[in-house]
Design an enzyme around this catalytic site. Structure first.
Site, PDB file in Angstrom:
ATOM      1  N   SER A 424     -44.335 -28.444 -57.138  1.00  0.00           N
ATOM      2  CA  SER A 424     -44.920 -27.347 -56.377  1.00  0.00           C
ATOM      3  C   SER A 424     -46.072 -26.681 -57.131  1.00  0.00           C
ATOM      4  O   SER A 424     -47.084 -27.316 -57.391  1.00  0.00           O
ATOM      5  CB  SER A 424     -43.824 -26.335 -56.023  1.00  0.00           C
ATOM      6  N   ASP A 625     -41.576 -30.942 -45.227  1.00  0.00           N
ATOM      7  CA  ASP A 625     -42.036 -29.787 -45.997  1.00  0.00           C
ATOM      8  C   ASP A 625     -43.012 -28.966 -45.161  1.00  0.00           C
ATOM      9  O   ASP A 625     -44.079 -29.458 -44.791  1.00  0.00           O
ATOM     10  CB  ASP A 625     -42.719 -30.271 -47.278  1.00  0.00           C
ATOM     11  N   HIS A 658     -39.030 -28.934 -49.188  1.00  0.00           N
ATOM     12  CA  HIS A 658     -39.847 -28.671 -50.372  1.00  0.00           C
ATOM     13  C   HIS A 658     -39.054 -28.738 -51.678  1.00  0.00           C
ATOM     14  O   HIS A 658     -39.542 -29.280 -52.682  1.00  0.00           O
ATOM     15  CB  HIS A 658     -40.499 -27.289 -50.241  1.00  0.00           C
TER      16      HIS A 658
END
Length: 709
Positions: A424, A625, A658
């Site tokens: 991320s 996601d 995610h």
């Protein structure tokens, strides 16, 4: 010393003293030794866009605007007779044009010849020219000078306003998360009343039952073992045959301590302090097997000088790790970097199925990097309440934090390169740092960049109501609401005050509401543990970069403007002019200008984000996601928009969200094993000759030119 002969120089010296006072740590007072020791001396440019202030005592102060840094160096050289002799007018003209270029993001061309300026690295300070251009996604940070009564009053006002308004915002989010949980709660209640198990709908129901039983049996065995040891004395016999012998066990204490969870699986962690080039002290955790490694002393693990990749960083005499392993038994170093609002502990929460512990037991030398502030905000000179402590965003994390972490790992291990694994926001800072306009030389120290849920393009979640609210308010109102210090620090108070089980449950509900996550693919018994390592301290300025009206939330990309992104989509859809035509029609914001006759690969290289120094990429995209759009990044590489980027592995995991790429029950099978193989496959030949082969990598193909899908 600043010279002060007759004529023009005394006035230049006065200008230098005045500018230095403006950029010093404390208000300047000739009778105060501490103030004199911390006065600004000169600006040091880490990159052409990143000056830091060096003080008289060797300290460093961060986040000074380019124009102010240039003024300090100009006045210093003029006062010391190193200038061109054109005096104050040339300096003012230079700094005025530089400031104008910063305000407009258009990079006006400056006549260096008439100003007596030079682009040579060895040029005097006054004549050395930092790049006058700023990418639209990285506007100048605000400037906060030394503490004065007025500045302290203003800072206190922001703290008071943000304490109430940000707490109200957080309360709204918490209430929203609890309210949206009611339907699921009622549904589960109905299933229980009708004698149905609501857990049976979970995709890993049987596996979760099996792990629950194993964990319960292990806890009982640990209690029996402890009783036996107590009967024999504290130093009872230990197993010599078990390679990884747990040193902790029993019921999970739910604490924010990565060493505790490492010891539960037979490993341990030592904490290194690393100083960035702008003076922040950040934490670097080293995972090791206590049976084959002796931890470094506390003195050795303390912060070193703020110098990245010093001349002797590959000297074997400084590499403590390589000295402990014979040739052929060393471990290849890898660095893991965490996501937004998290710490590196996110890689250590799933017992043996944690990515960090899995790679460590496979045979890698695992290091966990934490960004600035984290759980313990520290700076060489600044205090918590100084707004300069919090004046940073994703650029500083990429350009300052990441190189400092990489440099320290390589210095400790003695290797020339390492493997980098990020999730991320960790991928964001890496993608930013490697860009040719930021710090591309960092790519020469990385053998492969493994990006998990790469955060480059925004997903549909950015359009949610509360994110829209943060995007439409002005920068000034954002600072009134969220302050100029830490972002909603009350979250950290909740972390300290609440029991781990309550905090974990509440943390899951809040973040699930904010980011549309679910625990469908996580091991639910470990869910409270997963949130013990988040949130961490981040700056309000950093969150403004993510969610404010100027940068990521508005542009929908970390390295391209919204207009460029729209043209890219039109080209993908076969509509409108292609990107080459778009840039050729004068829309370029980059530092490199197209020259006549540039076509094909040359033009795409000029418009690309990365140059030939970029390391190979490996990408794992979560197909479900909503926070980021990984497919669009893959499409950018597939369409040849980055000619210098070699993608050695890419994978879309359709069912993943995610966080599933680091927390899903089947993460090792879907992600971990492939990461392990890619890291070894791309390791330098000289490293493979002295390192042990990781388990399961004996048959890995070292032909890194082949793409894996």
């Amino acid at each position: 010393m600043v010279a002060s002969p007759s004529g023009q120089q005394p006035h230049a010296a006065q200008l230098y003293i005045r500018q230095a006072a403006k950029l010093s740590l404390l208000p300047q007072d000739n009778n105060d030794p501490e103030a004199n020791a911390t006065k600004a001396v000169k600006a040091k440019f880490i990159t052409p866009r990143d000056p830091v202030i060096e003080t008289a005592n060797g300290g460093r102060l961060p986040a000074v605007p380019l124009a102010e840094a240039e003024k300090l160096n100009c006045f210093k050289d003029e006062a010391e007779h190193h200038g061109s002799g054109r005096g104050e007018r040339a300096i003012r003209r230079r700094t005025k044009e530089l400031a104008a270029a910063q305000e407009t993001h258009e990079g006006a061309t400056i006549d260096h010849q008439n100003l007596g300026q030079s682009v040579r690295a060895e040029a005097p300070l006054r004549t050395a020219v930092p790049s006058p251009k700023t990418h639209p996604l990285f506007p100048q940070l605000p400037m906060y000078g030394p503490p004065t009564f007025l500045r302290n009053l203003q800072s206190f006002g922001f703290q008071v306003s943000s304490a109430f308004l940000s707490l109200a915002f957080l309360g709204t989010i918490v209430l929203g998360s609890l309210f949206t949980s009611i339907p699921l709660l009622l549904q589960n209640l109905y299933l229980c009343l009708t004698l149905h198990d609501p857990e049976k709908r979970r995709p890993f129901y049987e596996e979760e039952k099996r792990r629950r039983k194993v964990r319960k049996d292990s806890a009982k065995a640990w209690k029996r073992q402890r009783r036996r040891h107590q009967n024999r004395g504290r130093d009872g016999p230990k197993s010599e045959t078990e390679e990884y012998e747990p040193q902790e066990g029993g019921k999970d204490r739910l604490i924010c301590d990565v060493s505790y969870y490492a010891r539960r699986v037979g490993l341990d962690v030592e904490n290194f302090s690393v100083q960035t080039e702008d003076g922040f002290i950040i934490e670097l955790w080293h995972v090791f097997n206590p049976k084959d490694y002796i931890p470094a002393s506390s003195t050795h693990r303390s912060q070193d000088d703020p110098i990245v990749f010093p001349n002797n960083y590959l000297d074997d005499s400084t590499a403590t790790l390589s000295q402990q392993y014979p040739p052929g038994k060393q471990k290849y170093p890898i660095l893991l970097v965490h996501g937004l609002l998290q710490s590196a502990g996110a890689y250590c929460t799933n017992d043996d199925d944690s990515l960090a512990f899995y790679l460590a037991k496979a045979g890698y030398d695992v290091w966990l990097g934490n960004n600035r502030c984290g759980f313990r905000p520290r700076h060489q000179m600044l205090s918590y309440n100084d707004p300069r402590m919090w004046n940073w965003n994703i650029r500083q994390m990429g350009v300052m934090d990441l190189p400092a972490l990489v440099s320290r790992v390589l210095s400790e291990t003695g290797f020339a390169k390492l493997g980098l694994v990020c999730h991320s926001q960790g991928t964001t800072e890496t993608f930013v740092a490697l860009a040719k306009e930021q710090r591309p030389d960092l790519g020469n120290k990385i053998s492969v960049f493994c990006a998990l849920a790469p955060a480059v393009y925004a997903g549909p979640l950015i359009g949610k109501m509360y994110f829209k609210f943060m995007r439409i308010i002005s920068p000034g109102m954002f600072r009134v609401m969220f302050g100029i210090h830490a972002f909603i620090p009350f979250m950290m108070l909740m972390h300290r005050w609440l029991p781990g089980s309550i905090y974990g449950a509440l943390g899951y509900r809040v973040f699930s509401f904010l980011f549309n996550w679910s625990d469908t693919r996580w091991e639910r018994d470990l869910r409270d543990r997963l949130f013990q390592f988040s949130p961490v301290y981040v700056s309000a300025e950093s969150m403004r970069w993510w969610l404010g009206r100027e940068c990521f939330a508005s542009q929908k990309c970390i390295l391209a403007t919204r207009e460029e992104g729209r043209r890219e989509e039109e080209e993908d859809d076969g509509e409108g002019m292609c990107l080459e035509e778009y840039f050729d029609h004068g829309k370029d914001h980059q530092t490199e200008q197209q020259s006549e006759g540039d076509t094909g690969r040359e033009l795409r290289c000029r418009n690309a984000w990365y140059d030939e120094q970029v390391p190979p990429f490996a990408l794992w995209v979560a197909g479900n996601d909503e926070l980021v759009d990984g497919r669009r990044l893959l499409r950018r590489f597939e369409r040849g928009r980055e000619p210098c980027v070699k993608v050695v592995h890419q994978k879309i995991i359709e069912e993943y969200e995610h966080l599933d790429v680091i927390w899903a029950i089947d993460m090792i099978e879907k992600v971990g094993r492939e990461v392990k193989e890619v890291l070894w496959k791309t390791a330098p030949v000289e490293a493979r000759e002295v390192c042990r082969v990781p388990e399961g990598c004996e048959d890995v193909d070292f032909d890194s030119t082949r793409q894996v899908h």
